[in-house]
Design a protein around this motif. Sequence first.
Motif, PDB file in Angstrom:
ATOM      1  N   UNK A   1       7.941  -0.781   6.496  1.00 23.31           N
ATOM      2  CA  UNK A   1       6.867  -0.976   7.465  1.00 23.31           C
ATOM      3  C   UNK A   1       6.706   0.277   8.317  1.00 23.31           C
ATOM      4  N   UNK A   2       5.462   0.681   8.483  1.00 25.76           N
ATOM      5  CA  UNK A   2       5.116   1.835   9.310  1.00 25.76           C
ATOM      6  C   UNK A   2       4.313   1.338  10.504  1.00 25.76           C
ATOM      7  N   UNK A   3       4.888   1.450  11.701  1.00 28.24           N
ATOM      8  CA  UNK A   3       4.232   0.915  12.895  1.00 28.24           C
ATOM      9  C   UNK A   3       2.946   1.671  13.236  1.00 28.24           C
ATOM     10  N   UNK A   4       2.749   2.843  12.660  1.00 21.75           N
ATOM     11  CA  UNK A   4       1.516   3.590  12.906  1.00 21.75           C
ATOM     12  C   UNK A   4       0.493   3.384  11.787  1.00 21.75           C
ATOM     13  N   UNK A   5       0.907   2.726  10.724  1.00 24.33           N
ATOM     14  CA  UNK A   5       0.010   2.511   9.594  1.00 24.33           C
ATOM     15  C   UNK A   5      -1.067   1.483   9.907  1.00 24.33           C
ATOM     16  N   UNK A   6      -2.150   1.534   9.160  1.00 24.72           N
ATOM     17  CA  UNK A   6      -3.244   0.575   9.346  1.00 24.72           C
ATOM     18  C   UNK A   6      -2.892  -0.788   8.771  1.00 24.72           C
ATOM     19  N   UNK A   7      -1.997  -0.821   7.819  1.00 26.79           N
ATOM     20  CA  UNK A   7      -1.642  -2.061   7.131  1.00 26.79           C
ATOM     21  C   UNK A   7      -0.910  -3.012   8.076  1.00 26.79           C
ATOM     22  N   UNK A   8      -1.287  -4.296   8.075  1.00 29.05           N
ATOM     23  CA  UNK A   8      -0.684  -5.300   8.940  1.00 29.05           C
ATOM     24  C   UNK A   8       0.431  -6.078   8.255  1.00 29.05           C
ATOM     25  N   UNK A   9       0.918  -5.589   7.135  1.00 23.41           N
ATOM     26  CA  UNK A   9       2.021  -6.256   6.443  1.00 23.41           C
ATOM     27  C   UNK A   9       2.992  -5.202   5.942  1.00 23.41           C
ATOM     28  N   UNK A  10       4.183  -5.656   5.580  1.00 24.23           N
ATOM     29  CA  UNK A  10       5.171  -4.738   5.028  1.00 24.23           C
ATOM     30  C   UNK A  10       4.921  -4.548   3.542  1.00 24.23           C
ATOM     31  N   UNK A  11       5.490  -3.486   2.989  1.00 26.82           N
ATOM     32  CA  UNK A  11       5.394  -3.186   1.560  1.00 26.82           C
ATOM     33  C   UNK A  11       6.713  -3.592   0.911  1.00 26.82           C
ATOM     34  N   UNK A  12       6.639  -4.334  -0.185  1.00 24.83           N
ATOM     35  CA  UNK A  12       7.854  -4.765  -0.881  1.00 24.83           C
ATOM     36  C   UNK A  12       8.122  -3.844  -2.071  1.00 24.83           C
ATOM     37  N   UNK A  13       9.353  -3.339  -2.141  1.00 28.52           N
ATOM     38  CA  UNK A  13       9.782  -2.508  -3.254  1.00 28.52           C
ATOM     39  C   UNK A  13      11.014  -3.145  -3.886  1.00 28.52           C
ATOM     40  N   UNK A  14      11.171  -2.979  -5.188  1.00 30.99           N
ATOM     41  CA  UNK A  14      12.318  -3.532  -5.902  1.00 30.99           C
ATOM     42  C   UNK A  14      13.116  -2.399  -6.524  1.00 30.99           C
ATOM     43  N   UNK A  15      14.421  -2.409  -6.289  1.00 27.92           N
ATOM     44  CA  UNK A  15      15.320  -1.414  -6.881  1.00 27.92           C
ATOM     45  C   UNK A  15      16.109  -2.066  -8.002  1.00 27.92           C
ATOM     46  N   UNK A  16      16.170  -1.390  -9.120  1.00 33.05           N
ATOM     47  CA  UNK A  16      17.004  -1.822 -10.238  1.00 33.05           C
ATOM     48  C   UNK A  16      17.838  -0.636 -10.700  1.00 33.05           C
ATOM     49  N   UNK A  17      18.848  -0.911 -11.516  1.00 36.43           N
ATOM     50  CA  UNK A  17      19.736   0.163 -11.967  1.00 36.43           C
ATOM     51  C   UNK A  17      19.005   1.091 -12.938  1.00 36.43           C
ATOM     52  N   UNK A  18      19.054   2.377 -12.640  1.00 35.90           N
ATOM     53  CA  UNK A  18      18.422   3.364 -13.514  1.00 35.90           C
ATOM     54  C   UNK A  18      19.327   3.637 -14.710  1.00 35.90           C
TER      55      UNK A  18
ATOM     56  N   UNK B   1       2.748  -6.153  19.511  1.00 33.97           N
ATOM     57  CA  UNK B   1       2.845  -6.654  18.158  1.00 33.97           C
ATOM     58  C   UNK B   1       1.482  -6.686  17.459  1.00 33.97           C
ATOM     59  N   UNK B   2       1.536  -6.743  16.126  1.00 32.48           N
ATOM     60  CA  UNK B   2       0.331  -6.925  15.322  1.00 32.48           C
ATOM     61  C   UNK B   2      -0.260  -8.313  15.580  1.00 32.48           C
ATOM     62  N   UNK B   3      -1.560  -8.407  15.499  1.00 30.36           N
ATOM     63  CA  UNK B   3      -2.235  -9.679  15.707  1.00 30.36           C
ATOM     64  C   UNK B   3      -2.226 -10.545  14.459  1.00 30.36           C
ATOM     65  N   UNK B   4      -2.122  -9.915  13.281  1.00 26.80           N
ATOM     66  CA  UNK B   4      -2.173 -10.655  12.019  1.00 26.80           C
ATOM     67  C   UNK B   4      -1.084 -10.147  11.084  1.00 26.80           C
ATOM     68  N   UNK B   5      -0.800 -10.930  10.063  1.00 25.77           N
ATOM     69  CA  UNK B   5       0.128 -10.500   9.034  1.00 25.77           C
ATOM     70  C   UNK B   5       1.567 -10.495   9.498  1.00 25.77           C
ATOM     71  N   UNK B   6       2.145  -9.310   9.580  1.00 31.19           N
ATOM     72  CA  UNK B   6       3.541  -9.112   9.949  1.00 31.19           C
ATOM     73  C   UNK B   6       3.649  -9.204  11.474  1.00 31.19           C
ATOM     74  N   UNK B   7       3.856 -10.414  11.970  1.00 28.39           N
ATOM     75  CA  UNK B   7       3.693 -10.673  13.401  1.00 28.39           C
ATOM     76  C   UNK B   7       4.765 -10.023  14.262  1.00 28.39           C
ATOM     77  N   UNK B   8       5.889  -9.617  13.675  1.00 27.85           N
ATOM     78  CA  UNK B   8       6.912  -8.922  14.463  1.00 27.85           C
ATOM     79  C   UNK B   8       6.787  -7.409  14.331  1.00 27.85           C
ATOM     80  N   UNK B   9       5.714  -6.941  13.680  1.00 28.64           N
ATOM     81  CA  UNK B   9       5.503  -5.514  13.512  1.00 28.64           C
ATOM     82  C   UNK B   9       4.854  -4.884  14.731  1.00 28.64           C
ATOM     83  N   UNK B  10       5.440  -3.814  15.224  1.00 26.66           N
ATOM     84  CA  UNK B  10       4.879  -3.105  16.374  1.00 26.66           C
ATOM     85  C   UNK B  10       3.684  -2.261  15.952  1.00 26.66           C
ATOM     86  N   UNK B  11       2.820  -1.956  16.915  1.00 24.70           N
ATOM     87  CA  UNK B  11       1.656  -1.117  16.663  1.00 24.70           C
ATOM     88  C   UNK B  11       1.752   0.155  17.503  1.00 24.70           C
ATOM     89  N   UNK B  12       1.726   1.287  16.805  1.00 21.99           N
ATOM     90  CA  UNK B  12       1.741   2.585  17.470  1.00 21.99           C
ATOM     91  C   UNK B  12       0.325   3.133  17.527  1.00 21.99           C
TER      92      UNK B  12
END
Length: 388
Positions: A335-352, A53-64
Motif C-alpha cells: 500500500x502506498x499512502x500517496x497513491x491514488x488507489x484506495x486499496x492494497x495490491x496483493x502479490x504472491x511469492x512462490x519458490x523460484x 484515512x481513506x474514505x473507501x476501500x482500504x479503510x485503515x489506509x492513510x492518505x498523503x
Amino acid sequence: MSRPSSLPNSRPSSRISSRSAGLDQELVMLLHRTLFGGERDLPESWAKQGFTFRENGFLCGLRQHAGGACGVLAVVQAYILRELALQGGAGRAAISASREQAGAALVAALAQIIWAARVGRLASVVVCKQPELPPMRQAAEALVKTDCNSLETVQEAVQAAAGAFIRPHGPGVAMLLYSVLMTRGVAMVGRDADFPSPLIMINGYCSQELVNLMTIGRAHSNVFDGEKVVGDPGEGARLRGIPRRSPIGFLTLFERQGEPGSLVRVGRYLKRPEMPIFVVQSESHYSVLWADAESRDFSVDDEVHAEDEDEQPPLEPDDTMVECADGEVIELHYFDQMGERDSSVRLTLSRRVGRALGPSTDYVPLENVILTRWPGAQIDWNGEEVIL
C-alpha cells in the motif's frame, strides 16, 4: 469539522496521570534546529498533513497529500497494521478493518511510537490548539505539552487530541514530530546519530535518522544490526544501527541499487521483525508492505545472497526461520499512502526454480525491494497492474 465516527471518544479522560504546560518560544526554535539544522519553518507538505484515512476501500489506509513526510506516514501506517494484526491475529485483518477499528489502531500506533522514544519514565504528547500550525516564531502560544508516565496515559492523551491528529490539512504530523522529539530529548537525539545531521533533509524528505527514530525510538544513522567500529582500535568511530529485533521492519532499494561496496546493508533485526510488516524505501519514497501470516523463507543456496554469518547476531529464541514447504506460497500486500488507489495490491511469492536473482533492471523497484528479503522468490502480481 465534526469528529469522524472511526475515532474513539476524543474527550479528555480523568484517568490521565499527567501534567500539561505550554511550550516556550526558545524550545520551539530548538526543536526546529534539531529537525533542520537551522531555524526553518516546516514545509507546507509537513505542516498541513494530518493522519487521515481513506474514505473507501482500504479503510485503515492513510492518505498523503503531497511529497515530503512519506517516511513518517509510512511508519505510522506500519504501526497501524501491527495494531490491527495484534487484534485479528494475522496481517489480513487490515483488509477488512472497519472505520472504528482503524481509528482505535491509529491512536494506539501514535502512542506506541511516542512511548518507544522515551529515555526515562516520561513521554510527552504535544498538541496544537489551533486548526493549523502557526509559523515557527509564533507557534509557542499554540502548543501544549502533556507529560505522561505510562503507555496507557500516552494513549489517552493522544485520544483526547484525536481531532487535531486526524484533521486532513492540520498539524497531525507536526504534533507527532514534536512529541517524539520532546520524549526523546533533543540532546539525546543528537547523540543518537553518528554525526550531526538534520532529521528533515534540505529537499524536504526524511533522513534515515528520522525514520529510525519513528521506527525504534532511536535516531540511529544505520540499518545494520548492533554497532560497528570503523578506524583504528581505540580511536575509531562507533556507528550505531538497530539494537534489537524491531516491532516492524524496513526494506530498501538501496540494498540492490548502487556501486559495489556502497550498497546499504539492512540487518536481520529489520528484515525479520516481530511482525512481517515492512516500511519500504524505494528511491526517495516510503510505503508499506506486509505478509498475511508469520515470516517465512525460501532458503537460498547462492553465494550472491548468502549472508556473512560472522556479522549476524545470535538468533533470538522466537526468531527461528520457518521454511516454506514445497508448493507453499507467501501472500503479500502493498500500500502506498500517496497513491491514488484506495486499496492494497496483493502479490504472491512462490519458490523460484534455479538460482536466486541478483539486482537487475529487468525488475521494477518494488520487486527488487522484495527480493532483498526473499531472494529465492518468484513474484506474481495476480493480474494487477505492475507498479513502476
